[in-house]
Design a protein around this motif. Structure first.
Motif, short mmCIF file in Angstrom:
data_model
loop_
_atom_site.label_atom_id
_atom_site.label_comp_id
_atom_site.label_asym_id
_atom_site.label_seq_id
_atom_site.Cartn_x
_atom_site.Cartn_y
_atom_site.Cartn_z
N ILE A 1 0.58 -3.84 12.90
CA ILE A 1 0.84 -5.35 12.10
C ILE A 1 2.39 -6.36 12.25
O ILE A 1 2.50 -5.38 13.35
N SER A 2 1.82 -8.05 12.50
CA SER A 2 3.06 -8.50 13.20
C SER A 2 2.42 -9.86 12.57
O SER A 2 1.72 -10.39 11.76
N PHE A 3 4.05 -10.49 12.48
CA PHE A 3 4.56 -11.31 11.41
C PHE A 3 4.67 -12.60 12.64
O PHE A 3 5.16 -12.83 13.27
N ASN A 4 4.02 -13.60 12.21
CA ASN A 4 4.60 -15.32 12.94
C ASN A 4 5.36 -15.89 12.44
O ASN A 4 6.43 -15.82 12.86
N GLU B 1 -5.16 -13.38 13.21
CA GLU B 1 -4.39 -13.92 12.44
C GLU B 1 -5.20 -14.51 11.27
O GLU B 1 -5.40 -15.40 11.29
N MET B 2 -4.36 -14.53 9.98
CA MET B 2 -4.55 -15.37 8.80
C MET B 2 -3.65 -14.97 7.84
O MET B 2 -2.58 -14.12 7.99
N ASP B 3 -3.78 -15.93 6.92
CA ASP B 3 -2.49 -16.27 6.10
C ASP B 3 -2.43 -14.58 5.05
O ASP B 3 -3.12 -14.31 4.97
N TYR B 4 -1.29 -14.41 5.09
CA TYR B 4 -0.55 -13.15 4.26
C TYR B 4 0.25 -13.13 2.90
O TYR B 4 0.31 -12.52 2.43
N ASP B 5 0.16 -14.75 2.59
CA ASP B 5 0.62 -14.70 0.98
C ASP B 5 -0.41 -15.88 0.80
O ASP B 5 -1.21 -16.75 1.08
N ALA B 6 0.22 -16.11 -0.92
CA ALA B 6 -0.62 -17.22 -1.61
C ALA B 6 -0.64 -18.31 -0.61
O ALA B 6 -1.11 -19.28 -1.17
N GLU B 7 0.96 -18.28 -0.86
CA GLU B 7 1.53 -19.63 -0.41
C GLU B 7 0.85 -20.40 1.19
O GLU B 7 0.91 -21.59 0.96
N GLY B 8 0.47 -19.66 1.62
CA GLY B 8 0.30 -19.44 3.36
C GLY B 8 1.52 -20.36 4.50
O GLY B 8 0.91 -20.89 5.36
N THR B 9 2.43 -19.58 3.74
CA THR B 9 3.14 -19.75 4.66
C THR B 9 3.63 -19.10 6.13
O THR B 9 4.06 -18.75 6.73
N GLY B 10 2.79 -17.89 5.54
CA GLY B 10 2.96 -17.16 6.80
C GLY B 10 2.02 -16.20 7.34
O GLY B 10 0.34 -16.51 6.68
N GLN C 1 6.14 -7.99 2.18
CA GLN C 1 5.70 -9.07 0.57
C GLN C 1 4.08 -10.35 1.38
O GLN C 1 3.89 -10.82 1.05
N PHE C 2 3.25 -9.17 1.77
CA PHE C 2 1.39 -9.65 1.88
C PHE C 2 0.91 -8.91 2.17
O PHE C 2 1.76 -7.93 0.63
N THR C 3 0.37 -9.96 1.31
CA THR C 3 -1.20 -9.40 0.66
C THR C 3 -2.72 -9.75 1.40
O THR C 3 -2.22 -10.97 1.34
N MET C 4 -2.94 -9.50 2.06
CA MET C 4 -4.83 -9.62 2.26
C MET C 4 -5.86 -9.37 2.67
O MET C 4 -6.06 -7.84 1.80
N LYS C 5 -6.82 -9.73 2.29
CA LYS C 5 -8.19 -9.54 2.18
C LYS C 5 -8.57 -9.84 3.48
O LYS C 5 -8.78 -10.48 4.11
N ILE C 6 -8.72 -8.02 4.41
CA ILE C 6 -9.12 -8.18 5.60
C ILE C 6 -10.31 -7.22 6.35
O ILE C 6 -10.84 -7.13 4.59
#
Length: 171
Positions: A146-149, A108-117, A90-95
């Motif tokens: 891609i990797s997720f924190n 490393e940047m937010d991948y969701d609208a909530e900024g939780t990941g 469930q990632f959506t990013m402007k890269i």
């Protein structure tokens, strides 16, 4: 009298029909600034190590999933959106992207609208005509890591997403 009124209304409707087909401008529709990087992609997800060696092929048994790359509303030349539309993480990013080299990556940047990941994308590239569909026709391909924190800290996997552009035909 009704007959003349119906005839006049029909002539008026036909007249409007012909004027609605007039060309308003001589401009040809164009694409976006990142059109060569943009698309609907069918990708598989593998787990790789730091050197890029595949450790586990399709570890979650998902097969092909949909990933989308598309332009920003500002039609930037150096940024695009990338999203799995909820199909994987469930990632959506402007890269950031480079249309000239057909590459993309992001720190490393937010991948969701909530900024939780947060996520990191590396080694992203689109290769024009490098893939072949099941019918042997050339097709564009995409690959990126891609990797997720918020992945299980005991694993900290790097996921490689690779595949080709969706053609709209049954494969």
């Amino acid at each position: 009298m009704k007959k003349y009124f119906k005839f006049a209304m029909m002539a008026l409707a036909i007249g409007f029909g012909f004027t609605a087909c007039d060309v308003e401008t001589d401009e040809e529709p164009g694409g976006t600034n990142v059109q060569n990087l943009a698309g609907h992609w069918l990708v598989t997800v593998d787990i790789v190590d730091q050197s890029g060696t595949v450790l586990y092929e399709d570890p979650y048994g998902m097969g092909e999933i949909d990933v989308f790359t598309y332009n920003t509303t500002a039609n930037d030349t150096d940024k695009m959106w990338i999203s799995d539309m909820g199909n994987f993480w469930q990632f959506t990013m402007k890269i950031p992207c480079d249309v000239n080299t057909m590459t993309f990556s992001c720190p490393e940047m937010d991948y969701d609208a909530e900024g939780t990941g947060k996520a990191i994308i590396t080694n992203g590239k689109v290769l024009l005509g490098a893939a072949k569909n099941l019918h042997g026709m050339p097709n564009d391909s995409i690959v990126f890591d891609i990797s997720f924190n918020d992945d299980n800290p005991a694993y900290g996997y790097i996921y490689r997403m690779s595949g080709q552009k969706y053609t709209g035909f049954y494969e």
